[in-house]
Design a protein around this motif. Structure first.
Motif, mmCIF file in Angstrom:
data_model
loop_
_atom_site.group_PDB
_atom_site.id
_atom_site.type_symbol
_atom_site.label_atom_id
_atom_site.label_comp_id
_atom_site.label_asym_id
_atom_site.label_seq_id
_atom_site.Cartn_x
_atom_site.Cartn_y
_atom_site.Cartn_z
ATOM 1 N N GLY A 76 0.840 -1.185 0.000
ATOM 2 C CA GLY A 76 0.000 0.000 0.000
ATOM 3 C C GLY A 76 0.875 1.234 0.000
ATOM 4 N N ILE A 77 0.579 2.134 0.878
ATOM 5 C CA ILE A 77 1.341 3.383 0.916
ATOM 6 C C ILE A 77 2.075 3.509 2.246
ATOM 7 N N LYS A 78 3.119 4.324 2.221
ATOM 8 C CA LYS A 78 3.798 4.661 3.469
ATOM 9 C C LYS A 78 3.240 5.991 3.957
ATOM 10 N N VAL A 79 2.949 6.062 5.234
ATOM 11 C CA VAL A 79 2.525 7.329 5.811
ATOM 12 C C VAL A 79 3.684 7.873 6.627
ATOM 13 N N SER A 118 3.429 9.945 9.447
ATOM 14 C CA SER A 118 3.219 10.268 10.854
ATOM 15 C C SER A 118 2.006 9.532 11.396
ATOM 16 N N VAL A 119 1.902 9.500 12.718
ATOM 17 C CA VAL A 119 0.755 8.871 13.365
ATOM 18 C C VAL A 119 -0.553 9.593 12.994
ATOM 19 N N LYS A 164 -5.964 8.205 7.585
ATOM 20 C CA LYS A 164 -6.201 7.199 6.545
ATOM 21 C C LYS A 164 -7.131 6.097 7.063
ATOM 22 N N LEU A 221 -1.599 8.452 9.654
ATOM 23 C CA LEU A 221 -2.075 7.070 9.701
ATOM 24 C C LEU A 221 -3.517 7.019 10.204
#
Lengths: 314, 248
Positions: B227-230, B232-233, B239, B236
């Motif tokens: 999927g994707i990298k986020v 920061s918390v 999303k 996240l």
């Protein structure tokens, strides 16, 4: 032709996985009977009798079945199941223990861990740690199978209660003796049926529980562990998630400090949403995660706990 | 005291398996002793004590190549080996019938098997054999010890463990937690070459295998993609709330 589902229960009600197995049993379009084995299990039989898709409940109640041994359960399955064309149960330790024994006594083969019933006697099940799906046809007269509960929806409650028939238990086999069980008391949902699971790897070290418990608490989640965390003594084996442990399919799986070995991925890949938090940007878990976050677990997890405001959505 | 341990030769679980180009079979490059069976051999060795010495016999069903896994067990310390000759891969019920026939010759007090074979992942053979022999069983065992004339077995079940006492003869299938198999030293490997391997045929055992479960097709399990990298918390959480809709 009738179908028999062996019911796994906690002494009061059916497990969710049994309600899922009853759904799987509808594939034959034939009456489904639910077999409740135990001691003082009338409440369980009542519970089974008020589910949709159940034609009849067979209750086998005897003191020696209070902590049911494989030999005694297999004897029940043979005695009662020999008049059925299909016997199935959820793919979990007690069923796996007794169904295969019963299959041998009935001189028929068995298909394990079925995730799809294409047609009567035609099943798909994972092999090689879930990397390959094999579809087989079982040519035996009595079909015996275990199904992966999470691959099937739960059956609904029924408007009217179905018939409950009591049957006598076969004599105690006396080959083994139950001594005790050590079940970890927990107010958390069961790992196999939890909607949310948070799991930790070896990287969590001594902080495995102090880091995961607040997060699991806020999310109403079950806690799991990678094999290496179990091997390192950080978590009990019964929460090991993976090919060699428990296979799960929650709505949300959060892997914390788990690298993502093949055998671990085999146990989580049917989760709806996978989140991975790891300090190694090249960890294989990121190749299958929907959302990846790279950084220090020991600061990110508390931050995540603080950021979760409400409960998980339904 | 005699302990029989059944061994299977399986693909190495650390090497991904592939479906052959014609779709009919599964190709696995490296072949090794089933790791659960290796644990069963180790368990047999540990159950044999000066007070309760056991003869340990290992059994495998297969062609000449199965000798490798038998030699491995002999090098670990098993006393002798039996190979039941066949070119075919037998279903669990036929394996159980073959082992039952071997039990007729050997009269063991205890059977030890791995809880499942890597690859097929069925986990049926031990239970089937115990049923055919009419003996007690403990499966998925993570601790095992003698107590008087009984064998005390701790089983892995959902949410915890269950402890059983077994009268002999009995059958146990082993979980990964039971032990760590010993490292084989070179002199033992050489000594194992002199230990006997007896060969039996299915005909001698009076077994005619029958295929009950037939393969229709093989397919690769649907693969998950990255999927994707986020970063920061908060991102996240955003999303998970708005895209994935798994948080409120």
């Amino acid at each position: 032709m009738t179908v028999l589902v062996w019911a796994e229960h906690n002494g009061i009600s059916l497990k969710k996985s049994t309600r899922q197995t009853i759904s799987a049993a509808q594939a034959w379009n034939e009456p489904v009977h639910v077999l409740v084995v135990g001691h003082q299990v009338s409440a369980v039989a009542q519970d089974a009798a008020t589910l949709a898709g159940v034609a009849e409940v067979i209750q086998v109640d005897a003191p020696h079945l209070a902590h049911v041994l494989a030999e005694d359960l297999a004897a029940c399955l043979v005695e009662i199941g020999k008049d059925y064309q299909v016997i199935l149960a959820n793919h979990a330790p007690y069923a796996r223990n007794a169904l295969a024994r019963a299959a041998a006594l009935l001189d028929v083969g068995m298909v394990s861990d079925v995730i799809h019933i294409e047609a009567p006697a035609i099943y798909t099940h994972p092999v090689f740690a879930g990397s390959i799906l094999e579809t087989v046809v079982n040519t035996d007269a009595i079909q015996i199978l275990t199904v992966r509960g999470s691959a099937f929806s739960e059956t609904a409650p029924a408007p009217v209660a179905h018939k409950i028939t009591e049957r006598n238990a076969p004599k105690p086999q006396g080959l083994s003796r139950w001594i005790r069980e050590d079940v970890h008391a927990s107010d958390r949902p069961e790992l196999t049926s939890a909607r949310v699971v948070v799991a930790g790897g070896r990287a969590l070290g001594e902080q495995f529980n102090t880091l995961l418990q607040p997060l699991a608490g806020k999310l109403g989640a079950a806690i799991g562990a990678s094999r290496s965390a179990v091997d390192a003594g950080l978590a009990a084996n019964d929460i090991q998630v993976g090919q060699t442990g428990i296979v799960i399919a929650p709505d949300l799986y959060i892997a914390i400090g788990i690298s993502g070995a093949i055998q671990h991925v085999a146990g989580i890949k049917d989760s709806k949403v996978i989140v991975a938090i790891n300090n190694d940007p090249d960890a294989p878990i990121f190749q299958i995660a929907d959302y990846g976050l790279v950084g220090d677990l020991f600061t990110l997890v508390p931050e995540l706990v603080a950021g979760i405001t409400g409960a998980t959505s339904h | 005291m005699k302990i029989l341990v059944a061994l299977k030769r399986v693909p190495d679980y650390s090497v991904p398996a592939r479906i052959t180009p014609d779709g009919s079979d599964i190709e696995a490059n490296k072949i090794a002793i089933n790791p659960f069976d290796e644990i069963a051999v180790e368990a047999a060795l540990r159950l044999s004590t000066p007070q309760r010495p056991a003869e340990i016999v290992v059994v495998s069903i297969g062609n000449l190549a199965s000798q490798e896994v038998l030699r491995h067990a002999l090098a670990m310390g098993a006393d002798r080996a039996i190979r039941v000759e066949t070119e075919n891969s037998l279903e669990p019920l036929d394996v159980a019938k073959v082992l039952k026939a071997v039990a007729g010759w050997e009269q063991p007090d205890l059977w030890l098997l791995g809880k499942q074979a890597v690859g097929a992942d069925a986990g049926q053979t031990g239970q089937m054999l115990a049923g055919l022999l009419g003996i007690g069983q403990a499966t998925f065992v993570s601790a095992l010890e003698w107590q008087g004339n009984e064998l005390i077995a701790r089983r892995e079940v959902e949410g915890g463990t269950e402890t059983l006492a077994l009268k002999l003869p009995a059958l146990v299938t082993t979980d990964l937690q039971l032990n760590t198999p010993r490292y084989i030293k070179l002199p033992n490997l050489i000594a194992a070459k002199r230990k006997p391997i007896e060969t039996l045929t299915l005909a001698e055992l009076g077994i005619t295998p029958r295929q009950r479960i037939q393969r229709i097709k093989l397919e690769n399990a649907p693969a998950r993609t990255a999927g994707i990298k986020v970063s920061s918390v908060p991102e996240l959480l955003e999303k998970l709330r708005t895209d994935a809709k798994v948080l409120s």
